[in-house]
Design a protein around this motif. Structure first.
Motif, PDB file in Angstrom:
ATOM      1  N   GLU A  23      -3.491   0.813 -12.194  1.00 28.29           N
ATOM      2  CA  GLU A  23      -3.404  -0.537 -11.654  1.00 28.29           C
ATOM      3  C   GLU A  23      -4.545  -1.403 -12.176  1.00 28.29           C
ATOM      4  O   GLU A  23      -4.344  -2.550 -12.595  1.00 28.29           O
ATOM      5  N   TYR A  25      -1.785   4.957  -3.254  1.00 20.77           N
ATOM      6  CA  TYR A  25      -1.837   5.366  -4.649  1.00 20.77           C
ATOM      7  C   TYR A  25      -2.841   6.500  -4.855  1.00 20.77           C
ATOM      8  O   TYR A  25      -3.883   6.567  -4.201  1.00 20.77           O
ATOM      9  N   ASP A  58       0.838  -1.197   0.000  1.00 21.31           N
ATOM     10  CA  ASP A  58       0.000   0.000   0.000  1.00 21.31           C
ATOM     11  C   ASP A  58       0.870   1.244   0.000  1.00 21.31           C
ATOM     12  O   ASP A  58       1.454   1.615   0.999  1.00 21.31           O
ATOM     13  N   GLU A  83      -3.244   6.564 -10.260  1.00 24.11           N
ATOM     14  CA  GLU A  83      -2.421   5.362 -10.138  1.00 24.11           C
ATOM     15  C   GLU A  83      -3.278   4.129  -9.890  1.00 24.11           C
ATOM     16  O   GLU A  83      -2.998   3.049 -10.414  1.00 24.11           O
ATOM     17  N   LYS A  84      -4.356   4.287  -9.125  1.00 25.23           N
ATOM     18  CA  LYS A  84      -5.277   3.169  -8.911  1.00 25.23           C
ATOM     19  C   LYS A  84      -5.975   2.791 -10.216  1.00 25.23           C
ATOM     20  O   LYS A  84      -6.202   1.602 -10.501  1.00 25.23           O
TER      21      LYS A  84
END
Length: 396
Positions: free
Chosen positions: A13, A5, A2, A9-10
């Motif tokens: 991902e 983010y 963790d 960025e999430k």
């Protein structure tokens, strides 16, 4: 891991996970997750999939076909690929030679070789180590003598990974003998089809062929294949090694290995309880996981430094030392978790063996354990890396 983010960025991902679910062949993922040997076609196939998406050259500038990702995005991509069971991209052209050509190569060399690395036309191997020049790489003796518009190369390289597949090799050769050992070394690009090159396999204990010896007998190499300046190849060599050592750390594969250990420990039952509940074993998992999280942050710092145009020396050595030690510790923990089931050859086991649950998917844990003993040696042994750290960071 963790890292708090950002929303962008999430989203990235999630995009990477969706891509892997859609594009990573299931059969290939199963081979990677079980530590099975990959074929040349396996490796080339994944290379091509990433190239079509434009996600292959994560460490190249965008003007040469790179992704332009941030350090965090590179970290996300590597970790998600490893956890999904994607194979590691063969690094010699993409991760090693590519950055060297971008920094030291001529415009003609960049225009010719970089696209061929991306589209898979050329498979490169690395001609660094020699029988008398391993960790002391500057002691290399392979000679290149100038003859008009060619160099004539004679000598031997060893531990050359995937030379049996390669059609090109980048080599360190000695072009002068005066001064320090690091002086008089040049960086040459050599076509493996040139007369006078002989590739001989080195068979591993399990009978597989991954590494080779390469012999050069009066091999003529055009002077145009010199990268950088003659007798200044050590500059190229050092720059390349910073990228190689960062790649060797393999933190994504460490994360995958740790998750596999946890899964095995939940499945294996000892004395009527899952192994994961054993306090000593659980404490060892926690210790490794804490170290891994710390090394991931170091990796992000190094990626950010490279992104800014640097080539960290001591920092990449630190990452190489700690990353390889962690991967070996995880391999050892997996072997211990599986007990007799980790053996290379499994005998028939019955209830009298005190193993109450047999895991369904064990992989080749013994082979992984023994094969990964090498990762703390190649790319400059960990002992040599500690000397580099002492010199550059402590002034010793």
């Amino acid at each position: 891991m963790d890292l708090s983010y950002t929303p962008a960025e999430k989203a990235f991902e999630a995009e990477v996970r969706a891509f892997l679910q859609a594009e990573l062949p299931e059969a290939l993922s199963r081979k990677v997750l079980s530590d099975a040997s990959l074929t040349k076609a396996d490796m080339e196939g994944w290379h091509a999939i990433l190239n079509r998406r434009g996600w292959l050259a994560t460490n190249w500038p965008t003007e040469y076909g790179g992704t332009g990702w941030s350090a965090v995005e590179k970290h996300i991509f590597e970790e998600e690929c490893c956890l999904a069971g994607a194979p590691r991209i063969v690094p010699f052209g993409l991760k090693m030679l590519g950055p060297v050509l971008i920094k030291f190569g001529t415009a003609a060399q960049k225009a010719h070789y970089l696209p061929r690395i991306l589209d898979g036309t050329d498979w490169w191997c690395q001609g660094y180590s020699e029988p008398g020049a391993g960790s002391d790489l500057a002691a290399l003796s392979t000679r290149a003598v100038r003859d008009g518009d060619h160099y004539v190369v004679n000598g031997q390289k060893t531990w050359t990974t995937y030379a049996q597949h390669a059609n090109w090799i980048f080599c360190l050769v000695r072009t002068a003998t005066e001064g320090k050992k690091q002086a008089g070394i040049s960086f040459l690009l050599i076509d493996m089809a040139t007369p006078g090159i002989d590739v001989r396999p080195i068979r591993l204990l399990d009978g597989s062929r991954e590494i080779n010896e390469v012999f050069f007998d009066n091999v003529r190499v055009p002077v145009a294949n010199l990268v950088g300046e003659e007798n200044r190849g050590w500059d190229c060599a050092k720059y390349l090694l910073t990228h190689e050592r960062t790649n060797i750390a393999g933190l994504g594969f460490a994360a995958l290995g740790l998750e596999q250990v946890k899964d095995a420990a939940r499945t294996m039952v000892r004395r009527g309880r899952p192994l994961i509940e054993d306090p000593v074993f659980a404490a060892r998992i926690a210790e490794i996981e804490i170290d891994l999280e710390a090394v991931k942050l170091t990796n992000l710092r190094i990626l950010a430094a490279v992104e800014a145009g640097g080539a960290p020396a001591a920092e990449s050595s630190m990452l190489k030392v700690k990353g390889t030690v962690l991967r070996q510790a995880i391999n050892d923990l997996a072997r211990r978790a599986l007990g007799p089931y980790a053996a290379p050859v499994l005998m028939d086991l019955d209830a009298g063996d005190n193993l109450e649950v047999r895991p369904e998917a064990l992989g080749r844990r013994a082979e992984a354990y023994f094969n990964n003993r090498k990762i703390s040696i190649y790319g400059g042994s960990n002992e040599i890396q500690k000397n580099i750290i002492a010199k550059h960071m402590l002034g010793l």
